[in-house]
Write an enzyme that holds these catalytic residues in place. Structure first.
Site, PDB file in Angstrom:
ATOM      1  N   LYS A  83       0.851  -1.191   0.000  1.00  0.00           N
ATOM      2  CA  LYS A  83       0.000   0.000   0.000  1.00  0.00           C
ATOM      3  C   LYS A  83       0.886   1.240   0.000  1.00  0.00           C
ATOM      4  O   LYS A  83       1.912   1.283   0.698  1.00  0.00           O
ATOM      5  CB  LYS A  83      -0.909  -0.014   1.240  1.00  0.00           C
ATOM      6  CG  LYS A  83      -2.001   1.060   1.234  1.00  0.00           C
ATOM      7  CD  LYS A  83      -2.887   0.916   2.494  1.00  0.00           C
ATOM      8  CE  LYS A  83      -4.015   1.933   2.526  1.00  0.00           C
ATOM      9  NZ  LYS A  83      -4.827   1.834   3.762  1.00  0.00           N
ATOM     10  N   SER A 158      -9.809   2.372   3.161  1.00  0.00           N
ATOM     11  CA  SER A 158      -8.950   3.096   2.258  1.00  0.00           C
ATOM     12  C   SER A 158      -8.068   2.205   1.407  1.00  0.00           C
ATOM     13  O   SER A 158      -7.561   2.653   0.377  1.00  0.00           O
ATOM     14  CB  SER A 158      -8.037   4.036   3.052  1.00  0.00           C
ATOM     15  OG  SER A 158      -7.134   3.287   3.852  1.00  0.00           O
ATOM     16  N   SER A 182      -9.683  -0.085   7.291  1.00  0.00           N
ATOM     17  CA  SER A 182      -9.167   0.064   5.922  1.00  0.00           C
ATOM     18  C   SER A 182      -8.552  -1.192   5.330  1.00  0.00           C
ATOM     19  O   SER A 182      -8.281  -1.237   4.127  1.00  0.00           O
ATOM     20  CB  SER A 182      -8.126   1.188   5.869  1.00  0.00           C
ATOM     21  OG  SER A 182      -8.764   2.428   5.975  1.00  0.00           O
TER      22      SER A 182
END
Lengths: 506, 99, 498
Positions: A83, A158, A182
């Site tokens: 990420k 997210s 997330s």
């Protein structure tokens, strides 16, 4: 037989160990999948940066180590995606924000360093909501991520990029970060597994902080076993992270393997009273109830427990998080790195800061900075931030009390399945409500896992079920998660996958 | 709870060093009020007897030895700088004093 | 704001009571910074002592330097403070380009040390200065301003920032309001800062170099009408960087405040800058209500909870109590009360002690520091301790005098050489040709010459008027250009005229 990319990480590792495949072949296969599915009008946009060259160099080195009989780790040579919130030396790291466009960190975060030290080739950086603020991945400055199950839908946020990448076989493993859900919520939206480990059990050093007291890195995978393998790899005490807990969580992989055998007799699981009701859509509840019956069938004792302070969790969370992030994001000021916008004339540093921050931050980031600034202002601190920290105490106490009578807590991961891109874009509160079930774990630091519970009878999109365990008892998540996964997979006749990515040539 | 006025939002933006224009203020101020209304529910929930929690896992005394560890080279330090000169970060003219 | 007349100091203290508050920042001499492993050396090339943490790079995290905590506790104990059983770091949020994270990691309502005191002596009177708190924080980077008239911040075109200093551990020591000092306020302020410096030196926790900014003082001052117990509006004069400046800043601010108040104006609450060149202050930044640091506990750090055992261990490492130490030294040195008071007042106690430790007799050590060197410090406008002459060098000079290699008068020239950086005392004596002539042949010739040139004086001495020898000694010394041992000259004259 499906191609290498459709194998789990554990299977890929076994194949590497057995000499059935090389790391270069694995990496190339995933790069091909990314190339075929990431860009263009129908592309998933799950990767912000792909490091094909670097990944292949690392794969070659991995193959050489293995040829010499010296792999660094069981996962040496298995590719991974990271990420974009985690610093990767030499690879752009933007946290999904325009204000960090083109920033290349001169250092590695601790988890990046662990991944490199174990020999996993890094495919690239995955898309995310700007500074991890969002539940739909629509707040990325680099465009939304599409859900592999339905490209008109959001993938959750997210960490929509990591979840979509794993779901669409672009990577077998991905690193996510979970501040209020997330990792888990995108897991539920994409039919994948996501784990938020115990706070402090995985180093945050190098993680661009959203809310320091809530953030935690964790695995995004397609199976519970893969998540256990990855959490064992990235976990452990880090002297560079003052909030890192001592020691290292052991036995996660073992718990996943033994759990898959399916015996849950004696395991007490509590359904959270406060995480039921009208907010939860019928198709999600349908799959949840079904999963509960499966757990019962495996021998688990199912009861219902009340954690009364959970009703205040969302409010507390949306004060603590903005407060911490308003301060964390102050460093993005156009002085040392990142976007600098210089207005006409002879502007002062302060003017450049203001203009650059206005240009560099998206709406959701601005909203949270403003709320946080307000919550910390003199005169309001006690009523907002102070009160939120007290709610946190109450929630921790609720967890402690609940875990006196049950071993794990369970709820649906998210209230609904993935919604349409654009549907809730400018309705912050609607997005916030998505995190109802996932937020309490972050406030209390307890670990949580989301595993697929099936697909919705209404729209065919995946649903997720979440388990929560006491602090440092992450192994319980893997045992129960693997047991449920095995039973459901058997019932379904195979794992649920987004069909258009499940076969070659699509 | 009282609503944030447009001026108050402008003041917060000023504290946060974000140059919001009128259109942005018009757009964001009502949204902030919706959010604040939603979070205001916690006021008065926990009494004076409840101790606030700032860290989910209580720990104390995490210290580092006073031993030098290698940092960044000046080139690395300045690698992301929008502007630099003489091995220093070049920033626009600074108004006002340090606090 | 219009400029008002400064009021004569005597008139100020006649009409007003000053209230002071002093904030002193002490830069610790730890090997590494407060929250990262970067070195802290002064004067390194720009941005060579930085890392992701002290540069505030995205993702980097702080870890507390245990040694800095130890130093903070020792300072707290030496200031007779309570040591917190549990305290936290907090973020002080404000934007400034030399602060990498745009918040300073500091302590807010939970300082590590609080509620102490320090006694200072001024002209024989002891003032007890209350210590509100001593807390830990980090320093900022340093900017240089390019363009504009004189490299100062105002009018500059742009600035260049070096973050080597960012993150160096600071201890901020804050006094309680200092009241009732009257006309001694400037001296009390100076004596307090000197006492803090001496204590810091004795603890060995800082380089304590005011000239390099390792001790920086902020002076808060307000005036209240005589007899009133309502405090006036205060000004905060920042970064006053020598002992003498502390005294001057207080004196100036008192006169300035009085000028405003007597003309019916009101004092602005603001920060002010002190100017070394003329001893004045000028307006800095107005402190408004809009300022809001939004303090909250630093979520990347865990609380500091010093065990009582640790605190007691550290207490055992404290240097001797200053008052006891003074009494002991006075007895050891055989100084009179007056001599002792002068020594302390001149800030020379430690210097004399170190000079004695290096081998000089106490009276000789006192003499050099309080006369010759005090004069030079005064001329240069610096404190004694800031002179570039060390106690060891003073002891060496005295040893040369004791060995009759030089005399007191030549010793002054050696000090000139030391201040000019010409080397060790011995090197200076050699290079400047300062050694006294002990060769009796040369001396004898000079004495003979003096006798021959001054027959009248010689006659008086022959007649037993020994006091007249002074005149002859004078001309011999002149002939020898001072490089003679006056006692030996006297002996020779008396021998020859016996």
């Amino acid at each position: 037989m499906s191609s290498w990319i459709h194998k789990t990480a554990a299977e890929q590792a076994d194949a590497l160990a057995a000499g059935e495949v090389t790391s270069v072949e694995l990496v190339q296969a995933h790069l091909d999948q990314i190339a075929a599915t990431n860009d263009g009008p129908d592309g998933l946009n799950s990767f912000l940066h792909v490091d094909a060259e670097g990944a292949l160099v690392q794969a070659k080195a991995s193959d050489e180590r293995r040829a010499e009989g010296q792999p660094l780790h069981p996962l040496d040579g298995v590719p991974i995606a990271i990420k974009d919130v985690l610093a990767t030396k030499g690879l752009p790291t933007t946290a999904g924000s325009k204000i960090l466009e083109g920033w290349v960190p001169p250092y590695d975060g601790t988890v990046t360093a662990k991944i490199r030290a174990a020999g996993l080739p890094i495919l690239g950086k995955t898309n995310m909501d700007e500074f991890a603020m969002g539940s739909a991945n629509e707040n990325s400055a680099y465009g939304p991520v599409r859900n592999p199950w339905d490209r008109t839908r959001i993938p959750g946020g997210s960490g929509g990029g990591s979840a979509a990448a794993v779901a669409a076989f672009q990577a077998p493993l991905a690193i996510g970060s979970d501040t209020g859900g997330s990792i888990r919520q995108p897991g539920a939206m994409t039919g994948t597994v996501g784990v938020k480990p115990t706070y402090g059990s995985v180093s945050r050093y190098g993680v661009i902080a959203l809310a320091n007291s809530l953030d935690q890195l964790g695995p995004c995978t397609r199976t519970v076993l893969d998540a256990a393998l990855l959490q064992e790899l990235i976990g452990g005490h880090d002297p560079l992270d003052s909030t890192s807990v001592p020691g290292k969580l052991e036995g996660l992989v073992e718990a996943a393997r033994s759990g898959a055998a399916g015996d849950l007799s004696g395991v007490r699981i509590g359904i959270v009273t406060e995480l039921q009701g009208d907010a939860w859509s019928a198709p999600v509840v349908e799959r949840f109830d079904e999963a509960i019956e499966v757990l019962r069938g495996l021998g688990a004792e199912i009861t219902e427990v009340s954690l009364p302070s959970f009703v205040h969790a969302m409010a507390a969370y949306y004060l603590i998080l903005p407060a911490e992030c308003s301060s964390n994001l102050a460093k993005f000021d156009a002085m040392r790195y990142g976007l600098r916008v210089t207005p006409d004339g002879s502007p002062s540093a302060e003017e450049v800061m203001r203009v650059s921050r206005d240009a560099g931050f998206g709406d959701e980031v601005k909203r949270r900075i403003l709320i946080g600034t307000y919550a910390l202002s003199s005169g309001y601190y006690d009523a907002y931030y102070g009160q939120a920290q007290k709610i946190r105490t109450l929630i921790i106490e609720d967890f402690k009390k609940a875990f006196e009578s049950v071993d794990l807590l369970v709820s649906p991961t998210a209230p609904t399945t993935a919604w349409a891109l654009g549907e809730k874009t400018d309705d912050p509160l609607a997005n916030y409500l998505q995190d109802l079930a996932t937020i309490p774990a972050n406030l209390a630091g307890v670990p949580g896992i989301s595993v697929p519970s099936g697909t919705s009878s209404a729209d065919g999109l995946p649903t997720g079920i979440q388990f929560l365990a006491p602090v440092l008892e992450d192994a319980r998540l893997y045992r129960v998660g693997a047991a449920l996964e095995a039973a459901l997979t058997e019932r379904w006749g195979g794992r649920i996958v987004p069909s258009s990515y499940a076969q070659e040539g699509e | 709870m009282s609503q944030l006025s447009r001026d108050e939002v402008a003041h917060l933006a000023d504290l946060a060093r974000i140059d919001l224009d009128d259109a942005e203020l018009d757009h964001l101020a009502p949204q902030l009020n919706v959010i604040l209304e939603a979070v205001a529910s916690i006021q008065g929930v926990a009494g004076a007897d409840v101790v606030p929690t700032s860290h989910p896992i209580p720990m104390t005394n995490v210290f580092r030895e006073d031993v030098v560890v290698p940092g960044l080279t000046p080139e690395q330090a300045l690698s992301g700088a929008p502007a630099s000169e003489d091995q220093k970060f070049s920033v626009p003219r600074i108004l006002g004093d340090e606090q | 704001m219009s400029t008002r007349e400064l009021v004569d100091f005597d008139e100020v203290v006649e009409k007003f009571d000053p209230a002071m508050g002093l904030e002193i920042h002490v830069e610790l001499n730890t090997n590494t910074k407060m929250f990262c492993g970067c070195p802290t050396a002064f004067g390194a090339e720009p941005n060579t002592q930085v890392c992701p943490t002290c540069l505030g790079l995205p993702g980097a995290m702080p870890v507390v330097n245990g040694k800095a905590v130890e130093s903070a506790i020792r300072i707290g104990l030496a200031l007779n403070c309570e040591i917190a059983e549990w305290c936290r770091f907090a973020r002080k949020n404000y934007f400034y380009p030399d602060m990498p994270k745009n918040f300073q990691t500091s302590q807010y309502d939970e300082p590590i040390a609080f509620d102490g005191y320090l006694d200072v002596d001024v002209e024989g009177e002891t003032f007890r200065i209350g210590i509100e708190r001593a807390h830990m924080e980090e320093d900022t980077g340093k900017s240089t301003h390019v363009g504009g008239s004189d490299g100062r911040i105002h009018g500059a075109d742009y600035s260049l920032v070096d973050y080597n200093r960012a993150g160096i551990p600071l201890i901020e020591i804050v006094t309680k309001p200092i009241l009732g000092t009257g006309d001694k306020a400037p001296l009390v302020a100076k004596a307090y800062v000197a006492a803090i410096r001496d204590l810091i030196v004795a603890l060995g926790v800082s380089d304590a170099r005011m000239d390099q900014g390792s001790i920086r003082a902020d002076v808060n001052l307000s005036l209240a009408p005589k007899g009133s117990d309502v405090l006036g509006t205060r000004s905060e004069t920042k970064n006053v960087n020598s002992l003498r400046s502390v005294e001057r800043a207080v004196r100036y601010e008192m006169s300035r405040h009085a000028g405003i108040l007597l003309s019916g104006g009101s004092v602005l609450q603001e920060t002010r800058h002190f100017h070394e060149n003329d001893g004045t202050t000028s307006s800095g930044r107005e402190k408004s209500d809009a300022e809001d640091y939004r303090y909250f506990p630093e979520p990347d750090l865990v609380p500091v909870a010093p065990s009582r055992e640790w605190v007691e261990q550290l207490r055992a490492t404290l240097p001797e109590n200053p008052a006891k130490k003074r009494a002991r030294l006075q007895q050891e040195w055989g100084f009179s009360d007056l001599e002792m008071r002068d020594t302390v007042g001149a800030g020379a106690l430690d210097l004399v002690e170190q000079t004695v430790a290096a081998g000089a007799a106490p009276q000789a050590a006192r003499k050099w520091w309080l006369t010759e060197l005090a004069r030079r410090a005064n001329d240069a406008g610096v404190e004694l301790a800031e002179l570039s002459v060390t106690p060891a060098q003073v002891a060496e000079v005295q040893a040369l005098v004791d060995a009759k290699t030089i005399n007191d008068k030549l010793a002054r020239q050696v000090f000139d050489g030391l201040l000019a950086g010409e080397g060790t005392p011995e090197e200076i004596v050699a290079a400047r040709g300062l050694a006294v002539v002990s060769d009796d042949g040369a001396l004898s010739a000079a004495v003979d010459k003096a006798i021959a040139e001054n027959p009248d004086v010689a006659d008086k001495i022959r007649d037993g008027k020994v006091a007249a020898a002074g005149a002859l000694i004078g001309s011999v010394m002149k002939e020898m250009r001072g490089q003679a041992d006056a006692a030996r000259v006297r002996e020779l004259i008396l021998e020859k005229l016996a």
